[in-house]
Write an enzyme that holds these catalytic residues in place. Structure first.
Site, mmCIF file in Angstrom:
data_model
loop_
_atom_site.group_PDB
_atom_site.id
_atom_site.type_symbol
_atom_site.label_atom_id
_atom_site.label_comp_id
_atom_site.label_asym_id
_atom_site.label_seq_id
_atom_site.Cartn_x
_atom_site.Cartn_y
_atom_site.Cartn_z
ATOM 1 N N ASP A 32 0.850 -1.191 0.000
ATOM 2 C CA ASP A 32 0.000 0.000 0.000
ATOM 3 C C ASP A 32 0.893 1.250 0.000
ATOM 4 O O ASP A 32 1.746 1.401 0.881
ATOM 5 C CB ASP A 32 -0.872 -0.027 1.281
ATOM 6 C CG ASP A 32 -1.817 1.159 1.359
ATOM 7 O OD1 ASP A 32 -1.750 2.038 0.479
ATOM 8 O OD2 ASP A 32 -2.614 1.187 2.324
ATOM 9 N N GLU A 84 30.158 5.994 4.578
ATOM 10 C CA GLU A 84 30.164 4.556 4.814
ATOM 11 C C GLU A 84 29.993 3.839 3.476
ATOM 12 O O GLU A 84 29.576 2.685 3.415
ATOM 13 C CB GLU A 84 29.083 4.144 5.809
ATOM 14 C CG GLU A 84 27.689 4.598 5.459
ATOM 15 C CD GLU A 84 26.685 4.339 6.577
ATOM 16 O OE1 GLU A 84 26.462 3.160 6.893
ATOM 17 O OE2 GLU A 84 26.131 5.311 7.117
ATOM 18 N N CYS A 116 26.210 6.823 10.021
ATOM 19 C CA CYS A 116 25.690 8.155 9.681
ATOM 20 C C CYS A 116 26.252 9.258 10.571
ATOM 21 O O CYS A 116 25.936 10.432 10.373
ATOM 22 C CB CYS A 116 24.166 8.153 9.747
ATOM 23 S SG CYS A 116 23.442 6.813 8.818
ATOM 24 N N THR A 160 13.561 3.391 1.942
ATOM 25 C CA THR A 160 14.293 4.455 2.652
ATOM 26 C C THR A 160 15.647 4.722 1.992
ATOM 27 O O THR A 160 16.477 5.429 2.546
ATOM 28 C CB THR A 160 14.512 4.098 4.145
ATOM 29 O OG1 THR A 160 15.487 3.041 4.237
ATOM 30 C CG2 THR A 160 13.225 3.637 4.820
ATOM 31 N N SER A 210 17.201 -0.743 15.566
ATOM 32 C CA SER A 210 17.803 0.516 15.100
ATOM 33 C C SER A 210 16.982 1.719 15.572
ATOM 34 O O SER A 210 17.534 2.729 15.996
ATOM 35 C CB SER A 210 17.964 0.517 13.572
ATOM 36 O OG SER A 210 16.723 0.635 12.916
ATOM 37 N N HIS A 242 18.870 13.421 12.614
ATOM 38 C CA HIS A 242 19.282 12.493 11.561
ATOM 39 C C HIS A 242 17.991 11.899 10.968
ATOM 40 O O HIS A 242 17.078 11.527 11.702
ATOM 41 C CB HIS A 242 20.171 11.385 12.133
ATOM 42 C CG HIS A 242 20.396 10.272 11.169
ATOM 43 N ND1 HIS A 242 20.914 10.493 9.917
ATOM 44 C CD2 HIS A 242 20.114 8.937 11.230
ATOM 45 C CE1 HIS A 242 20.964 9.344 9.262
ATOM 46 N NE2 HIS A 242 20.474 8.389 10.040
ATOM 47 N N LYS A 251 9.176 10.804 15.025
ATOM 48 C CA LYS A 251 9.273 9.963 16.235
ATOM 49 C C LYS A 251 10.226 10.612 17.240
ATOM 50 O O LYS A 251 9.980 10.589 18.447
ATOM 51 C CB LYS A 251 9.793 8.565 15.881
ATOM 52 C CG LYS A 251 8.823 7.672 15.116
ATOM 53 C CD LYS A 251 9.529 6.352 14.775
ATOM 54 C CE LYS A 251 8.775 5.502 13.785
ATOM 55 N NZ LYS A 251 7.611 4.823 14.314
ATOM 56 N N ASN A 290 17.449 8.712 2.220
ATOM 57 C CA ASN A 290 18.503 8.722 3.242
ATOM 58 C C ASN A 290 19.860 9.033 2.615
ATOM 59 O O ASN A 290 20.245 8.414 1.625
ATOM 60 C CB ASN A 290 18.555 7.361 3.948
ATOM 61 C CG ASN A 290 19.341 7.410 5.248
ATOM 62 O OD1 ASN A 290 19.968 8.422 5.574
ATOM 63 N ND2 ASN A 290 19.317 6.326 6.000
ATOM 64 N N SER A 323 24.529 4.453 13.380
ATOM 65 C CA SER A 323 24.303 3.105 13.897
ATOM 66 C C SER A 323 25.612 2.493 14.359
ATOM 67 O O SER A 323 26.685 2.821 13.883
ATOM 68 C CB SER A 323 23.691 2.222 12.808
ATOM 69 O OG SER A 323 22.363 2.598 12.590
#
Ligand code: CAA
Length: 416
Positions: A32, A84, A116, A160, A210, A242, A251, A290, A323
């Site tokens: 979706d 990275e 990151c 992402t 994560s 970030h 969030k 990202n 991370s």
């Protein structure tokens, strides 16, 4: 004691020429589309062409910086590249960039890596070096965050993905962002939330771990920064995070909002507050996806691009997460002429000049790019378009890059 002001003097973003609409990806993955657009908050993702890698994107962002700002390459004394997505286990991307831009030989060049977080590691190291310049002297550093975010086709991470590079000039003339001189608010914990073994071109991730690790690191670093600076959640005009996917910034904001709301009754609604203080920075992240090391700085550039003069002299809080993990919360004040930077940042022209891919073309480009990673036969590819610098193939185990004539002549014009 007198503290020399340091921070970001100039910023420029390299936007890859191709993109895939997340609705096309959702359709191909039989998902979706609201999950990608609303659940993750994305819109489109940049897709690097086979001629693009972390080196070409870094050099292109830096060339754009020198083309658009009144800055001389002769003044650069340090180049730090955070990434990275390195293409060589030994040679520094910074050395390639140094060569392509003909920077002074009296220059320190190196790369840094911590997922990151590396762009921030570069910025903070460079700022300390700029602050330490001898009295009457000046230190200027070029810090570049460059990455390709790549996950398995059909995996939860695929929507992402993204790519791009952000070049920043760091100096004691911080016209764009003057960093606050508070003690550092850091957090490190050895965690396997996201990683990429050297034999793989795409990352592996434990999605839930994560997100939990990111929020835990934010809670620690924000509390520590609050303690040393006495700046609370409400003291920031803008809060930047970030951005692995735009909903993650929500969030993060929500966690700080709820923490603050416990002892404050007069707060605006969560959604209104987020729309005012973080959402204006996310437009470019929604378009490019990202950028790993560059993602926070894409938000900073996006804020200036979006708000222009309305962002002038405003206080900004910034959260950087890599991370693995290492994180930092820091703050600063945007420059008093931030509005005049808009046309120089590269986001507007970069996004408007892009070409849309079909899902099938996305797969083809991706396959071609991955094949070249381990192919040691030289092939002259046709880069097409108006790229500043292109990867042309591998000859005798050496990567061959071509700097376009336009870039060379622009550089001469800037020097003249
Ligand atoms: N309509 C609207 N929303 C929908 C929906 C629909 N039909 N279906 C699902 N959603 C919502 C879900 O409710 C969820 O929202 P909330 O988190 O607000 O509840 C959201 O869409 C995502 O759904 P899922 O959690 O089911 O998604 P997933 O498990 O398939 O994948 C992910 C999500 C784990 C983030 C995955 O994209 C991923 O692995 N991404 C890479 C890792 C990552 O970005 N981690 C972030 C922290 S690590 C970091 O920051 C470093 C870095 O750059 C990688």
């Amino acid at each position: 004691m007198f503290e020399r002001a340091v921070g970001i003097e100039a910023i420029h973003v390299h936007v890859p020429k191709h993109f895939l609409d997340l609705r096309a990806l959702a359709s191909a993955n039989d998902v979706d589309e609201a999950k990608y657009l609303e659940g993750l908050g994305g819109r489109r993702m940049a897709v690097p062409a086979p001629h693009e890698d972390s080196v070409t994107m870094a050099a292109s962002a830096a060339m754009g910086l020198f083309e658009h700002y009144d800055v001389s390459p002769e003044d650069i004394g340090m180049v730090i590249v955070g990434s990275e997505s390195e293409v060589d286990g030994s040679k520094a991307t910074a050395a390639w960039v140094h060569g392509m831009l003909h920077l002074p030989t009296r220059c320190r060049t190196f790369d840094v890596k911590h997922a990151c977080y590396s762009g921030t590691a570069g910025l903070r190291l460079a700022s300390t070096w700029c602050r330490a310049a001898s009295p009457g002297g000046t230190n200027k550093a070029l810090v570049i965050a460059t990455d390709i975010a790549r996950y398995e086709v059909g995996s939860p991470g695929e929507p992402t993905q993204g790519a791009g590079a952000v070049a920043m000039l760091v100096s004691d003339t911080p016209r764009l962002l003057a960093l606050d001189p508070y003690p550092e608010a850091l957090f490190t914990e050895d965690v396997m939330d996201f990683w990429r073994p050297t034999y793989r071109s795409s990352a592996l991730v434990d999605g839930k771990t994560s997100i939990d690790s990111y929020l835990k690191a934010l809670a620690h670093t924000f509390a520590e920064h609050e303690r040393v600076s006495r700046l609370g959640f409400r003291d920031y005009d803008y809060l930047l995070f970030h951005v692995p996917f735009p909903k993650m910034a929500f969030k993060a904001f929500r966690m700080l909002y709820e923490r603050d709301a416990i002892w404050r009754g007069d707060a605006p609604s969560l959604d209104a507050d987020f729309e005012r203080r973080t959402a204006p920075a996310l437009e470019a992240n929604r378009e490019l996806g990202n950028l790993y090391s560059g993602s926070l700085y894409l938000s900073l550039a996006g804020l200036l691009n979006n708000r222009g003069a309305r962002a002038e002299s405003k206080r900004v809080g910034l959260f950087s997460y890599g991370s693995g993990c290492c994180a930092e919360f820091f703050s600063g004040r945007l420059g008093p002429q931030a509005g005049s930077w808009r046309g120089r940042i590269g986001i507007g022209s970069g996004i408007s000049g892009r070409t849309e891919l079909t899902y099938r073309q996305y797969l083809e480009i991706r396959k071609a790019g991955e094949a070249l990673l381990n192919d040691s036969s030289y092939r002259l590819l046709d880069p097409g378009g108006d790229r500043r610098v292109s990867f042309m193939g591998i000859r005798r185990h050496q990567r061959i890059y071509e700097v376009s004539e336009v870039s060379k002549s622009r550089r001469k014009a800037v020097k003249a």
